[in-house]
Design a protein around this motif. Structure first.
Motif, PDB file in Angstrom:
ATOM      1  N   ALA A  64      -4.786   4.114 -12.872  1.00  0.00           N
ATOM      2  CA  ALA A  64      -3.686   3.820 -13.793  1.00  0.00           C
ATOM      3  C   ALA A  64      -4.269   3.477 -15.165  1.00  0.00           C
ATOM      4  N   ALA A  65      -3.425   3.526 -16.179  1.00  0.00           N
ATOM      5  CA  ALA A  65      -3.862   3.289 -17.556  1.00  0.00           C
ATOM      6  C   ALA A  65      -4.372   1.860 -17.762  1.00  0.00           C
ATOM      7  N   ASP A  66      -3.858   0.895 -17.027  1.00  0.00           N
ATOM      8  CA  ASP A  66      -4.233  -0.510 -17.211  1.00  0.00           C
ATOM      9  C   ASP A  66      -5.427  -0.925 -16.347  1.00  0.00           C
ATOM     10  N   ARG A  67      -6.289   0.036 -16.000  1.00  0.00           N
ATOM     11  CA  ARG A  67      -7.460  -0.189 -15.144  1.00  0.00           C
ATOM     12  C   ARG A  67      -7.073  -0.538 -13.726  1.00  0.00           C
ATOM     13  N   GLY A  68      -5.829  -0.357 -13.391  1.00  0.00           N
ATOM     14  CA  GLY A  68      -5.370  -0.582 -12.034  1.00  0.00           C
ATOM     15  C   GLY A  68      -5.366   0.724 -11.251  1.00  0.00           C
ATOM     16  N   VAL A  69      -4.759   0.673 -10.087  1.00  0.00           N
ATOM     17  CA  VAL A  69      -4.672   1.846  -9.221  1.00  0.00           C
ATOM     18  C   VAL A  69      -3.222   2.010  -8.784  1.00  0.00           C
ATOM     19  N   ARG A  70      -2.706   3.213  -8.962  1.00  0.00           N
ATOM     20  CA  ARG A  70      -1.361   3.531  -8.487  1.00  0.00           C
ATOM     21  C   ARG A  70      -1.507   4.259  -7.157  1.00  0.00           C
ATOM     22  N   ILE A  71      -0.766   3.800  -6.152  1.00  0.00           N
ATOM     23  CA  ILE A  71      -0.822   4.404  -4.826  1.00  0.00           C
ATOM     24  C   ILE A  71       0.426   5.251  -4.661  1.00  0.00           C
ATOM     25  N   GLU A  72       0.218   6.545  -4.476  1.00  0.00           N
ATOM     26  CA  GLU A  72       1.322   7.498  -4.411  1.00  0.00           C
ATOM     27  C   GLU A  72       1.503   7.996  -2.980  1.00  0.00           C
ATOM     28  N   ASP A  73       2.758   7.998  -2.509  1.00  0.00           N
ATOM     29  CA  ASP A  73       3.091   8.613  -1.224  1.00  0.00           C
ATOM     30  C   ASP A  73       3.128  10.116  -1.454  1.00  0.00           C
ATOM     31  N   VAL A  74       2.251  10.856  -0.805  1.00  0.00           N
ATOM     32  CA  VAL A  74       2.135  12.289  -1.042  1.00  0.00           C
ATOM     33  C   VAL A  74       3.394  13.022  -0.597  1.00  0.00           C
ATOM     34  N   GLY A  75       4.029  12.558   0.454  1.00  0.00           N
ATOM     35  CA  GLY A  75       5.225  13.223   0.966  1.00  0.00           C
ATOM     36  C   GLY A  75       6.393  13.205   0.003  1.00  0.00           C
ATOM     37  N   THR A  76       6.539  12.106  -0.727  1.00  0.00           N
ATOM     38  CA  THR A  76       7.682  11.970  -1.627  1.00  0.00           C
ATOM     39  C   THR A  76       7.301  12.052  -3.101  1.00  0.00           C
ATOM     40  N   GLY A  77       6.024  11.848  -3.406  1.00  0.00           N
ATOM     41  CA  GLY A  77       5.575  11.837  -4.796  1.00  0.00           C
ATOM     42  C   GLY A  77       5.919  10.543  -5.513  1.00  0.00           C
ATOM     43  N   ARG A  78       6.434   9.571  -4.789  1.00  0.00           N
ATOM     44  CA  ARG A  78       6.820   8.296  -5.396  1.00  0.00           C
ATOM     45  C   ARG A  78       5.709   7.267  -5.215  1.00  0.00           C
ATOM     46  N   THR A  79       5.772   6.219  -6.007  1.00  0.00           N
ATOM     47  CA  THR A  79       4.778   5.158  -5.958  1.00  0.00           C
ATOM     48  C   THR A  79       5.020   4.256  -4.751  1.00  0.00           C
ATOM     49  N   ALA A  80       3.986   4.108  -3.930  1.00  0.00           N
ATOM     50  CA  ALA A  80       4.061   3.247  -2.749  1.00  0.00           C
ATOM     51  C   ALA A  80       3.478   1.867  -3.029  1.00  0.00           C
ATOM     52  N   GLY A  81       2.773   1.725  -4.125  1.00  0.00           N
ATOM     53  CA  GLY A  81       2.188   0.445  -4.477  1.00  0.00           C
ATOM     54  C   GLY A  81       1.316   0.569  -5.709  1.00  0.00           C
ATOM     55  N   THR A  82       0.993  -0.571  -6.266  1.00  0.00           N
ATOM     56  CA  THR A  82       0.121  -0.623  -7.437  1.00  0.00           C
ATOM     57  C   THR A  82      -0.857  -1.762  -7.245  1.00  0.00           C
ATOM     58  N   ILE A  83      -2.086  -1.513  -7.587  1.00  0.00           N
ATOM     59  CA  ILE A  83      -3.113  -2.549  -7.510  1.00  0.00           C
ATOM     60  C   ILE A  83      -3.586  -2.806  -8.934  1.00  0.00           C
ATOM     61  N   VAL A  84      -3.442  -4.044  -9.365  1.00  0.00           N
ATOM     62  CA  VAL A  84      -3.911  -4.414 -10.697  1.00  0.00           C
ATOM     63  C   VAL A  84      -5.095  -5.369 -10.543  1.00  0.00           C
ATOM     64  N   PRO A  85      -6.019  -5.355 -11.498  1.00  0.00           N
ATOM     65  CA  PRO A  85      -7.167  -6.256 -11.408  1.00  0.00           C
ATOM     66  C   PRO A  85      -6.702  -7.705 -11.296  1.00  0.00           C
ATOM     67  N   GLY A  86      -7.378  -8.450 -10.427  1.00  0.00           N
ATOM     68  CA  GLY A  86      -7.046  -9.854 -10.236  1.00  0.00           C
ATOM     69  C   GLY A  86      -6.116 -10.117  -9.070  1.00  0.00           C
ATOM     70  N   PRO A 155       7.914  -0.344   0.048  1.00  0.00           N
ATOM     71  CA  PRO A 155       9.020   0.436  -0.517  1.00  0.00           C
ATOM     72  C   PRO A 155       8.509   1.324  -1.645  1.00  0.00           C
ATOM     73  N   GLU A 156       9.152   2.447  -1.809  1.00  0.00           N
ATOM     74  CA  GLU A 156       8.747   3.395  -2.842  1.00  0.00           C
ATOM     75  C   GLU A 156       9.540   3.168  -4.118  1.00  0.00           C
ATOM     76  N   THR A 157       8.852   3.368  -5.236  1.00  0.00           N
ATOM     77  CA  THR A 157       9.508   3.287  -6.536  1.00  0.00           C
ATOM     78  C   THR A 157       9.232   4.582  -7.280  1.00  0.00           C
ATOM     79  N   PRO A 158      10.130   4.965  -8.191  1.00  0.00           N
ATOM     80  CA  PRO A 158       9.867   6.188  -8.967  1.00  0.00           C
ATOM     81  C   PRO A 158       8.621   6.006  -9.812  1.00  0.00           C
TER      82      PRO A 158
END
Length: 159
Positions: A64-86, A155-158
């Motif tokens: 992700a742009a903020d040095r984090g990690v976006r976790i994407e569900d491949v089946g739906t293409g939606r975000t399944a989670g986000t990991i931010v530093p800290g 839960p998934e988010t757009p």
């Protein structure tokens, strides 16, 4: 007493060391002769006992742009989670960093997804679809396992 005699090992220590080596050989020979199978890997044991998956989710981990990690569900293409530093998700970042390093060593990009599987026997496995490597997450303790288990029902988010 001469200096050569003073540097010799005590007889009892030599007998004990010889006995230990002999015991190791005897134990190895017994296992070989009796055809005792070695302990299997969790994946092999699941296969022989026909343990079925309970839940599976195919995920892609994207920077992700903020040095984090976006976790994407491949089946739906939606975000399944986000990991931010800290966050308390350092274990996920560490595992993914190791898998990404292995992919780079093999000249594989980050496009291929990972499969997170919950098995009927309670095990949780993360499999890299690009390299075929599987990580048994139960081996890292309940807290670290829980970090990945949460991704199964997140839960998934757009985007």
């Amino acid at each position: 007493m001469s200096p050569a005699q003073a540097e010799q090992l005590p007889r009892g220590a030599l007998i004990l060391a010889g006995s230990l080596v002999g015991f190791a050989f005897l134990l190895t020979a017994t296992v070989r002769i009796a055809h005792i199978p070695p302990a299997g890997s969790p994946a092999a044991l699941r296969e022989t006992t026909h343990v079925a998956p309970v839940q599976t989710r195919t995920l892609r981990f994207l920077d992700a742009a903020d040095r984090g990690v976006r976790i994407e569900d491949v089946g739906t293409g939606r975000t399944a989670g986000t990991i931010v530093p800290g966050q308390q998700t350092g274990f996920i970042r560490g595992v993914m960093r190791g898998l990404a390093r292995e992919r780079r060593m093999h000249g594989i990009g980050g496009e291929a997804p990972f499969t997170l599987t919950q098995w009927r026997d309670g095990e949780l496995t993360l499999t890299d679809s690009a390299t075929g490597r599987s990580i048994e997450l139960n081996a890292f303790g309940t807290t670290n396992r829980a970090a990945f288990a949460a991704l199964l029902s997140a839960p998934e988010t757009p985007r």
